[in-house]
Design a protein around this motif. Structure first.
Motif, PDB file in Angstrom:
ATOM      1  N   ASP A   1     -14.424 -11.811  13.612  1.00  0.00           N
ATOM      2  CA  ASP A   1     -14.252 -12.970  12.729  1.00  0.00           C
ATOM      3  C   ASP A   1     -15.601 -13.541  12.314  1.00  0.00           C
ATOM      4  N   ILE A   2     -16.508 -13.659  13.278  1.00  0.00           N
ATOM      5  CA  ILE A   2     -17.824 -14.241  12.992  1.00  0.00           C
ATOM      6  C   ILE A   2     -18.577 -13.381  11.988  1.00  0.00           C
ATOM      7  N   THR A   3     -18.451 -12.058  12.113  1.00  0.00           N
ATOM      8  CA  THR A   3     -19.103 -11.156  11.155  1.00  0.00           C
ATOM      9  C   THR A   3     -18.550 -11.370   9.747  1.00  0.00           C
ATOM     10  N   GLN A   4     -17.228 -11.507   9.643  1.00  0.00           N
ATOM     11  CA  GLN A   4     -16.620 -11.751   8.334  1.00  0.00           C
ATOM     12  C   GLN A   4     -17.042 -13.103   7.768  1.00  0.00           C
ATOM     13  N   VAL A   5     -17.103 -14.121   8.637  1.00  0.00           N
ATOM     14  CA  VAL A   5     -17.544 -15.445   8.198  1.00  0.00           C
ATOM     15  C   VAL A   5     -18.968 -15.369   7.672  1.00  0.00           C
ATOM     16  N   SER A   6     -19.814 -14.630   8.378  1.00  0.00           N
ATOM     17  CA  SER A   6     -21.218 -14.472   7.963  1.00  0.00           C
ATOM     18  C   SER A   6     -21.321 -13.848   6.577  1.00  0.00           C
ATOM     19  N   GLU A   7     -20.513 -12.823   6.335  1.00  0.00           N
ATOM     20  CA  GLU A   7     -20.551 -12.163   5.016  1.00  0.00           C
ATOM     21  C   GLU A   7     -20.079 -13.103   3.914  1.00  0.00           C
ATOM     22  N   ILE A   8     -19.052 -13.898   4.195  1.00  0.00           N
ATOM     23  CA  ILE A   8     -18.568 -14.872   3.208  1.00  0.00           C
ATOM     24  C   ILE A   8     -19.662 -15.873   2.875  1.00  0.00           C
ATOM     25  N   PHE A   9     -20.343 -16.380   3.905  1.00  0.00           N
ATOM     26  CA  PHE A   9     -21.413 -17.361   3.680  1.00  0.00           C
ATOM     27  C   PHE A   9     -22.524 -16.757   2.822  1.00  0.00           C
TER      28      PHE A   9
END
Length: 690
Positions: A651-659
């Motif tokens: 999840d954190i990796t996906q959040v990072s990409e969105i940011f």
């Protein structure tokens, strides 16, 4: 222990109020095949008449009761006296005394005609007894002497006037025929008066004599054999046996054992529900307030069902069963709403007739209710959902009726009325949801939509007092909402939390860099410890302000956790550099926490730090943005700020990409604190940057 005490109390309360009526062991439907063993009558019982048969008997009995009319004999004398007294005056008014006419002749003819009319009788016809025929029989009471006759033998006021005109026309001695006929019409009135109370009493006496049964089934007689299709006659016999059995069991059954059985069933259903909550919604299971709310909703609906059965409500479909899944879906989630509705419908099926039809109807409409408000963002969705629920009821009723009878003739649209009433009562879910929100401190999507309105009082005040903070909050809301949408979570909740997370800065907006103007920094005259405390205090002041404006606790959680227990690193490092010989109390420079404890609060913490730091980039490009986001998120992980939140590394990796993707379009460079003598925030990549 409190949780288990509430559950046990709820089970006991439901058991006490459930109808104490043993359950007939067989399920059956008209037109279906009897799948049980041969049914032999265990005792003698009467076959109950169907509703259609009772209606037919009722109509037949009512036709045999003639309406009662009282003969008011005094009307003739009264009208003759009035005619005789008023005739001379009318004679003169018409100037007939100047003509060669004899008043006595007119008087005698008039009195003769009135006498004939009243002796025959004048009646006012009643539509209730006419039906499709112009005339009907009635009973005439004259001085307590009854006589049966027909309305065809008497006058109405209209036919009496016609008779007067025709009779006068045949009188050669009368020259002013039209004038006399007009005068006589004023003295023609009803003298056979309908006695409504006596007629109604006779009808009630007749109806009370109607037998509710037809024939008997003897003990040992075969009622229906296995594999036999249940026709109308067999259905009525089985239904009669069911009612006889329940009546017999109610009289002779062991009440204590009956209550024990009900307690076991209710306990099983409630236990299954809380096993589900324990396995899949531990956040609810460990929150006694939410457990209490769920128990109130379940217990309340089952008590309403018990009340309806005890007062013998004509149709149990008047009860708004769909109100429960609607409330649970809006306040919690789809799975919990579906689970609770299914278990409640199964429990209610023990106490309603035609259990299978009941379960099918209620479960179908309950699912429709849940699906139709999956994303409740507008108030009118309640009305749309109600319309869809009603349509589902109608389709299911029509389908079951046709499947059972294969004909439209047995579909009575009056049976649709309970469904309409039930759907209208379902609209009560909206005020109930509001009440539950206020009492139990939870929040629905409707309330979240209201909170995210930027024209709300608190957000409008934030935009006036701290415009830079307001813009920062809007950007954080966009980042957090996009991230939560990607990894799964409540997007409305995280957006609302982001918009309000920095409202504490309104107390001292100039101490935060996004609200400062060039050339002035209020931190210049303060010590590092004082500056750090002012920056940190915006969390506590935000919580205080939120509670003052009665924001929900779930929104306040975002204010409390958006910095977690991180350090205001800029002022801490500045203190170390300026006073290397002194021991430093790190607690002065740390936020009080707590750290985030949900996916939404964790994402907000990351979005807040990323957005704040991105404004200080000198040259915002792909590489600098990627490095910045990675550095901030690694910092949060290393400081163990996300260990309590239900979020995975994936999840954190996906959040990072969105940011990263969203920040690449941002070109507004944030003013660097290093450009000033001393500032009120942390380094550009630190979580404490306001």
């Amino acid at each position: 222990m409190l949780k288990y005490g509430m559950i046990l109390a709820s089970i006991a309360l439901i058991t006490v109020f459930l109808p104490k009526q043993p359950r007939f062991r067989y399920e059956f439907e008209k037109g279906k095949v009897w799948m049980h063993e041969d049914l032999i009558s265990p005792y003698n019982f009467a076959i109950l008449k169907t509703q259609a048969e009772l209606e037919k008997d009722r109509e037949s009995v009512l036709k045999s009761v003639y309406p009662i009319y009282d003969h008011h004999t005094e009307v003739l004398e009264q009208q003759l006296a009035q005619f005789e007294a008023a005739l001379p005056e009318k004679w003169q008014a018409a100037r007939l005394d100047t003509l060669d006419e004899n008043l006595n002749t007119y008087e005698q003819v008039g009195k003769q005609i009135l006498t004939e009319i009243y002796q025959r009788g004048v009646i006012a016809l009643n539509n209730k007894f006419q039906g499709d025929q112009p005339h009907y029989n009635f009973t005439l009471l004259t001085d307590n002497v009854a006589k049966q006759t027909n309305t065809a033998t008497v006058f109405t006021t209209e036919t009496a006037r016609e008779y007067a005109h025709k009779t006068i026309a045949g009188k050669s001695a009368i020259k002013q025929k039209a004038w006399l006929a007009d005068v006589l019409s004023s003295y023609i009135t009803v003298n056979y008066v309908f006695n409504e109370s006596l007629t109604a009493r006779l009808e009630q006496d007749a109806l009370s004599s109607i037998s509710a049964t037809r024939g008997m089934v003897q003990r040992g007689e075969l009622i229906v054999a296995n594999g036999t299709t249940i026709n109308n006659e067999i259905y009525q016999k089985i239904e009669s046996l069911r009612k006889a059995y329940e009546e017999e069991a109610r009289i002779g059954g062991n009440r204590s054992l009956l209550m024990l059985g009900q307690f076991l069933i209710v306990a099983l259903v409630v236990t299954l529900l809380f096993v589900f909550i324990y396995l899949f919604r531990k956040d609810i299971y460990h929150n006694n307030r939410l457990i209490f709310l769920i128990l109130i909703v379940i217990t309340g609906m089952l008590l309403v069902l018990s009340w309806a059965i005890n007062i013998k409500l004509p149709n149990l479909y008047y009860i708004p069963y769909c109100i429960v899944p609607v409330i649970i879906r809006i306040l919690f989630d789809t799975r919990l709403a579906l689970n609770i509705h299914l278990l409640m419908v199964l429990l209610a099926a023990f106490f309603v007739p035609n259990s299978f039809e009941f379960v099918f109807l209620q479960f179908s409409t309950g699912m429709v209710a849940i699906y139709s408000i999956k994303t409740l963002v507008k108030r009118e969705q309640f009305l749309i959902s109600s319309a869809i629920i009603l349509a589902t009821y109608l389709i299911a009723y029509l389908g079951m009726g046709l499947m059972r009878d294969g004909s439209f003739s047995n579909l009575y649209w009056s049976n649709v009325l309970p469904f309409v009433f039930s759907v209208l009562l379902t609209l009560l879910a909206y005020p109930l949801i509001y009440a539950f929100e206020r009492v139990f401190g939870i929040i629905s999507d409707v309330t979240l939509m209201e909170l995210t309105n930027s024209n709300s009082k608190l957000l409008r005040e934030l935009s006036y007092k701290a415009p830079g903070t307001f813009q920062h909050s809007m950007q954080v809301a966009n980042l957090a909402e996009a991230a939560i949408y990607k990894i799964g979570g409540n997007t409305l909740l995280v957006r609302a939390g982001a918009l309000y997370h920095d409202i504490g800065k309104m107390s001292n907006p100039q101490y935060f860099i996004e609200n400062q103007t060039k050339g002035y920094n209020p931190h210049d005259g303060l010590s590092f410890e004082q500056s750090a405390q002012i920056i940190i205090s915006h969390v506590a002041k935000g919580v205080e302000l939120a509670r003052k404006h009665q924001l929900p606790e779930v929104i306040i959680d975002f204010i409390r956790t958006h910095h977690g227990t991180t350090r205001v690193d800029y002022f801490y490092q500045s203190y170390i550099k300026s006073f290397p010989e002194k021991l430093v109390d790190e607690e002065i420079f740390h936020y009080p926490g707590p750290i985030p404890f949900s996916r939404e609060t964790a994402v907000l913490m990351m979005a807040d730090s990323v957005e704040a730091a991105s404004r200080s980039l000198k040259e915002p490009n792909v590489q600098s943005i990627n490095d910045l986001v990675d550095k901030i998120i690694e910092s949060k992980l290393s400081q163990k700020q996300l260990i309590n939140s239900n979020i995975t590394l994936r999840d954190i990796t996906q959040v990072s990409e969105i940011f990263k993707d969203m920040l690449k379009s941002i070109y507004h460079v944030r003013i660097d604190y290093d450009a000033n003598k001393k500032t009120g925030a942390a380094p550009k990549t630190d979580a404490s940057t306001p």
